[in-house]
Design a protein around this motif. Structure first.
Motif, PDB file in Angstrom:
ATOM      1  N   ALA A   1       0.846  -1.208   0.000  1.00 29.59           N
ATOM      2  CA  ALA A   1       0.000   0.000   0.000  1.00 29.59           C
ATOM      3  C   ALA A   1       0.875   1.249   0.000  1.00 29.59           C
ATOM      4  CB  ALA A   1      -0.901  -0.007   1.225  1.00 29.59           C
ATOM      5  N   GLY A   2       0.482   2.209  -0.845  1.00 36.93           N
ATOM      6  CA  GLY A   2       1.282   3.400  -1.119  1.00 36.93           C
ATOM      7  C   GLY A   2       1.892   4.108   0.070  1.00 36.93           C
ATOM      8  N   SER A   3       1.069   4.475   1.043  1.00 36.77           N
ATOM      9  CA  SER A   3       1.605   5.351   2.085  1.00 36.77           C
ATOM     10  C   SER A   3       2.025   4.609   3.355  1.00 36.77           C
ATOM     11  CB  SER A   3       0.581   6.417   2.441  1.00 36.77           C
ATOM     12  OG  SER A   3      -0.550   5.798   2.954  1.00 36.77           O
ATOM     13  N   CYS A   4       1.976   3.281   3.328  1.00 38.75           N
ATOM     14  CA  CYS A   4       2.383   2.527   4.520  1.00 38.75           C
ATOM     15  C   CYS A   4       3.897   2.326   4.465  1.00 38.75           C
ATOM     16  CB  CYS A   4       1.671   1.183   4.567  1.00 38.75           C
ATOM     17  SG  CYS A   4      -0.103   1.372   4.646  1.00 38.75           S
ATOM     18  N   PRO A   5       4.627   2.890   5.423  1.00 39.97           N
ATOM     19  CA  PRO A   5       6.084   2.914   5.326  1.00 39.97           C
ATOM     20  C   PRO A   5       6.738   1.537   5.290  1.00 39.97           C
ATOM     21  CG  PRO A   5       5.336   3.718   7.467  1.00 39.97           C
ATOM     22  CD  PRO A   5       4.126   3.586   6.606  1.00 39.97           C
ATOM     23  N   ARG A   6       6.064   0.504   5.803  1.00 41.18           N
ATOM     24  CA  ARG A   6       6.675  -0.827   5.809  1.00 41.18           C
ATOM     25  C   ARG A   6       5.959  -1.795   4.863  1.00 41.18           C
ATOM     26  NH1 ARG A   6       8.225  -2.464  11.888  1.00 41.18           N
ATOM     27  NH2 ARG A   6       9.618  -3.864  10.744  1.00 41.18           N
ATOM     28  N   SER A   7       5.203  -1.236   3.908  1.00 44.41           N
ATOM     29  CA  SER A   7       4.428  -2.129   3.034  1.00 44.41           C
ATOM     30  C   SER A   7       5.333  -2.929   2.102  1.00 44.41           C
ATOM     31  CB  SER A   7       3.383  -1.357   2.240  1.00 44.41           C
ATOM     32  OG  SER A   7       3.985  -0.561   1.259  1.00 44.41           O
ATOM     33  N   HIS A   8       6.558  -2.449   1.840  1.00 45.80           N
ATOM     34  CA  HIS A   8       7.483  -3.257   1.021  1.00 45.80           C
ATOM     35  C   HIS A   8       7.857  -4.533   1.779  1.00 45.80           C
ATOM     36  CE1 HIS A   8       9.977  -0.727   3.576  1.00 45.80           C
ATOM     37  NE2 HIS A   8      10.985  -1.550   3.386  1.00 45.80           N
ATOM     38  N   GLU A   9       7.976  -4.424   3.111  1.00 44.83           N
ATOM     39  CA  GLU A   9       8.237  -5.626   3.924  1.00 44.83           C
ATOM     40  C   GLU A   9       7.008  -6.525   3.913  1.00 44.83           C
ATOM     41  OE1 GLU A   9       9.941  -4.927   7.917  1.00 44.83           O
ATOM     42  OE2 GLU A   9      10.086  -2.845   7.276  1.00 44.83           O
ATOM     43  N   GLY A  10       5.834  -5.876   4.015  1.00 39.62           N
ATOM     44  CA  GLY A  10       4.568  -6.620   4.000  1.00 39.62           C
ATOM     45  C   GLY A  10       4.400  -7.403   2.712  1.00 39.62           C
ATOM     46  N   ALA A  11       4.768  -6.771   1.592  1.00 40.96           N
ATOM     47  CA  ALA A  11       4.634  -7.438   0.281  1.00 40.96           C
ATOM     48  C   ALA A  11       5.568  -8.637   0.200  1.00 40.96           C
ATOM     49  CB  ALA A  11       4.930  -6.442  -0.837  1.00 40.96           C
TER      50      ALA A  11
END
Lengths: 254, 222
Positions: free
Chosen positions: A45-55
């Motif tokens: 998700a765009g504005s979630c700072p740790r979403s790259h980890e989540g992905a």
């Protein structure tokens, strides 16, 4: 009948994240293990700072689940299956047990999720959020699962959405007539999917053909290069693709 | 190995996702003189700023509804910003704000239907409501519509008061999620410059992204 499948996947940072010096929030993963071949894609998700980890967590742990529990998963009902996958993913998010608001903390890891897994002649596919799943039947590429946006382009469903269970779509069936699958994030879909006609670009068929013609490492490199030089130029978003192709069956081998 | 390179002709050209914006502007008698002149200048600047920004120019679609005299007027309908002729507003008459907001919401609904029918994606529509006074018509129904849409996150409302006599409590009735701001002096140019930057930020946003709007740059009163 046993099929042999080849899989590749790649993700590249979009122009917007390059400009803002933020990490690529798309992540892809492919694996063949325990007679299961799986491709998985997630877009943070765009504005979630740790979403790259989540992905990354979503793709790797969903793939792990598919290769270890395929038989169990194929028999589950949709809601139960959604619960199983989302729990497995959310349990891996590095959240402190003493966190004041764990639900809010969980949202930092939000991502979409798309996957296809095949074992023997059966496939299982799942889709939550935007992006698209395509498949190849004969020489034609068709859409298995369409993008799920709310009314507006910048809204969709994520692994951490309260209504994720309701919106997680599943597909099961035989691969006897199916020769390949492709997952694409919304960034890639910008070049490969016509929103007006709800049809696929001819490039989809062409890329599927690469796996038949060239070794996996060559296709892997070509996928990365085309994401960088072609697809990324048509969007500000991160771009990712994952695809798998049936090579032959054991009957053909014999 | 030549076939390992994709060609442009093998890819799809999707239309750019749109941000529909309706400016609902007060041109009642009390706006005569410098206020309407500055407002006109600000609107011109807004359109020019958007045109200069390639991404915003491809995404932004602007309409203008004015309210003065006895009834609102559609000054500019949605369309390609490159081809739009910016209207010049003249001040006179009453402040039919409720009817103007209703007209703006109708136009936004119609535009969204057009996007849906033609396969064009779109962002949440914006309504910018600017007044220097108080409504002279019944705003109940228009305020209710605007409120419902804003609460459902289907509309972003920017309520802006001009000068000391702007009725901010009336403006608030249209905007449950964003408090009205009062323009500092006649700083229309600064406000519209800020608005064009905000449009640019939104037109580059991706799913799940909270879009931080730029700092106001001093157009509003503290």
């Amino acid at each position: 009948m046993i099929s042999e499948w080849k899989a590749v996947s790649a993700h590249v940072m979009g122009r917007s994240h390059m400009k803002k010096q933020l990490p690529c929030q798309d992540h892809t993963f492919h694996i063949t293990q325990n007679d299961v071949t799986a491709i998985v894609l997630a877009d943070g998700a765009g504005s979630c700072p740790r979403s790259h980890e989540g992905a990354e967590i979503a793709t790797t742990h969903c793939a792990y689940l598919l290769t270890h529990s395929f038989t169990d998963m194929i028999e589950k009902g949709d809601r139960e299956l959604a619960q199983m996958i989302l729990s497995e993913i959310k349990n891996q998010f590095p959240i402190d047990e003493n966190e004041k608001d764990p639900v809010e903390s969980m949202k930092q890891f939000a991502s979409t999720l798309l996957f296809v897994a095949v074992r023997d002649d059966t496939y299982l596919a799942g889709h939550l959020g935007d992006g698209l799943i395509a498949y190849q039947e004969g020489e034609e590429c068709k859409i298995l699962s369409y993008p799920q946006n709310h009314e507006f382009i910048n809204t969709t469903f994520f692994t951490t959405s309260l209504d994720a269970l309701e919106h997680f779509q599943f597909y099961r069936g035989s691969v006897q007539q199916i020769h390949g699958f492709m997952l694409m994030s919304d960034g890639s879909a910008e070049s490969l999917y016509s929103r007006k006609d709800q049809s696929l670009a001819t490039a989809v068929n062409k890329m599927m053909g690469w796996l038949e013609k060239y070794p996996t490492d060559v296709v892997q490199e070509a996928l990365m290069q085309n994401l960088k030089s072609m697809l990324r130029e048509k969007t500000m978003d991160d771009c990712s693709l994952a695809m798998m192709k049936k090579l032959r069956t054991n009957e053909e081998i014999v | 190995m030549d076939d390992l390179f994709l060609q442009h002709k093998e890819l799809i050209e999707n239309p750019t996702a749109r941000v529909p914006i309706c400016l609902v502007l007060d041109r009642s008698g009390s706006m005569s003189g410098e206020p309407i002149a500055e407002l006109n200048k600000g609107v011109q600047l807004f359109i020019q700023s958007i045109r200069r920004d390639d991404i915003a120019a491809a995404a932004a679609e602007i309409a203008i509804v004015s309210f003065g005299d006895e009834a609102p007027r559609k000054e500019l309908d949605f369309g390609s910003i490159e081809r739009q002729k910016v209207p010049y507003l003249t001040a006179s008459g009453l402040t039919p704000m409720g009817a103007a907001v209703n007209m703006a919401l109708d136009m936004l609904e119609l535009r969204k239907k057009m996007y849906q029918q033609t396969g064009v994606d779109y962002y949440q529509p914006w309504m910018v409501l600017m007044t220097d006074g108080a409504p002279t018509d019944d705003i109940t129904q228009a305020a209710e519509r605007s409120t419902q849409l804003a609460l459902a996150r289907k509309l972003t409302v920017f309520p802006i008061g001009i000068g000391p006599h702007a009725d901010l409590s009336a403006l608030k009735q249209f905007s449950p999620r964003r408090d009205p701001a009062r323009l500092k002096g006649l700083n229309f140019s600064l406000f519209f410059e800020w608005l064009s930057k905000s449009v640019s930020a939104v037109s580059q946003s991706t799913p799940g992204e909270r879009i931080p709007l730029p700092k106001t740059g001093g157009w509003d009163e503290l």
